[in-house]
Design an enzyme around this catalytic site. Structure first.
Site, PDB file in Angstrom:
ATOM      1  N   THR A 194     -23.631 -19.055  29.382  1.00  0.00           N
ATOM      2  CA  THR A 194     -23.965 -19.934  28.259  1.00  0.00           C
ATOM      3  C   THR A 194     -22.748 -20.312  27.429  1.00  0.00           C
ATOM      4  OG1 THR A 194     -24.448 -18.022  26.866  1.00  0.00           O
ATOM      5  CG2 THR A 194     -26.299 -19.005  28.077  1.00  0.00           C
ATOM      6  N   LYS A 195     -21.592 -19.703  27.745  1.00  0.00           N
ATOM      7  CA  LYS A 195     -20.362 -20.048  27.031  1.00  0.00           C
ATOM      8  C   LYS A 195     -19.213 -20.056  28.028  1.00  0.00           C
ATOM      9  CE  LYS A 195     -19.739 -15.265  25.552  1.00  0.00           C
ATOM     10  NZ  LYS A 195     -19.630 -14.346  24.448  1.00  0.00           N
ATOM     11  N   HIS A 198     -32.826 -30.617  27.366  1.00  0.00           N
ATOM     12  CA  HIS A 198     -33.770 -31.464  26.634  1.00  0.00           C
ATOM     13  C   HIS A 198     -33.412 -31.455  25.153  1.00  0.00           C
ATOM     14  CE1 HIS A 198     -36.640 -32.255  29.851  1.00  0.00           C
ATOM     15  NE2 HIS A 198     -36.363 -31.038  30.282  1.00  0.00           N
TER      16      HIS A 198
END
Length: 178
Positions: free
Chosen positions: A156-157, A103
């Site tokens: 996340t990476k 979002h």
């Protein structure tokens, strides 16, 4: 004609095939897996000649841009966003979740639910990767060749090749082969 075959295959997958027994169920597992793979060959952008497993309740939206290589698997109850490339020899545990977008949250004066979503990003899982149960991969990540994602990891990476990552957020645990 291909569009019609794709839509019919999607219909049969989501209304029937995804509910068939687990791929590892004695007697009924192999035929159930065969039916799911048969349909996904007509749904996905590309599907390897020898996909090992597409287990029950795997969700991939319309699957139009999903690619899966030879000898790879999609685990039970996995959710794949529609822009994912899965290499060869990839093992995917149950309940893996590959996120496609987020979002937008930049404007603090507008409720987040009205700000829209980011563009779908392509997630790439290279060859010979093992993804444990309940792993969550965030949008646009690249998982390097020969890597392992420990159960419950939140990626996340990008993950370099030949590394073991785990935790929330996922961090390097060790390198393989050293």
């Amino acid at each position: 004609m291909n569009k019609i075959i794709r839509l019919i295959s999607l219909f049969f997958y989501y209304c029937f095939a995804q509910y068939l027994p687990d791929s590892y169920t004695p007697i009924f597992g192999k035929p159930s897996n065969f039916i799911r793979i048969f349909l996904c060959r007509r749904i996905f952008k590309s599907c390897g000649k020898r996909v090992l497993n597409i287990n029950r309740h795997a969700f991939f939206g319309f699957g139009k841009n999903v690619e899966i290589g030879d000898f790879s698997s999609i685990g039970a109850n996995c959710v794949l966003h529609p822009n994912v490339k899965i290499g060869q020899y990839v093992m995917m545990g149950p309940e893996t979740y590959i996120v496609g977008n987020n979002h937008i949250t930049a404007d603090v004066n507008t409720p987040m639910c009205f700000q829209g979503k980011t563009e779908n990003k392509v997630t790439v899982i290279e060859d010979d990767v093992w993804i444990g149960a309940r792993v969550m991969i965030m949008p646009g990540r690249k998982i390097g060749k020969g890597s392992i994602l420990a159960a419950g990891a939140v990626v996340t990476k990008d993950v370099p090749s030949l590394c073991v990552f785990g935790g929330n957020p996922a961090k390097l645990i060790r390198r393989r082969g050293m």
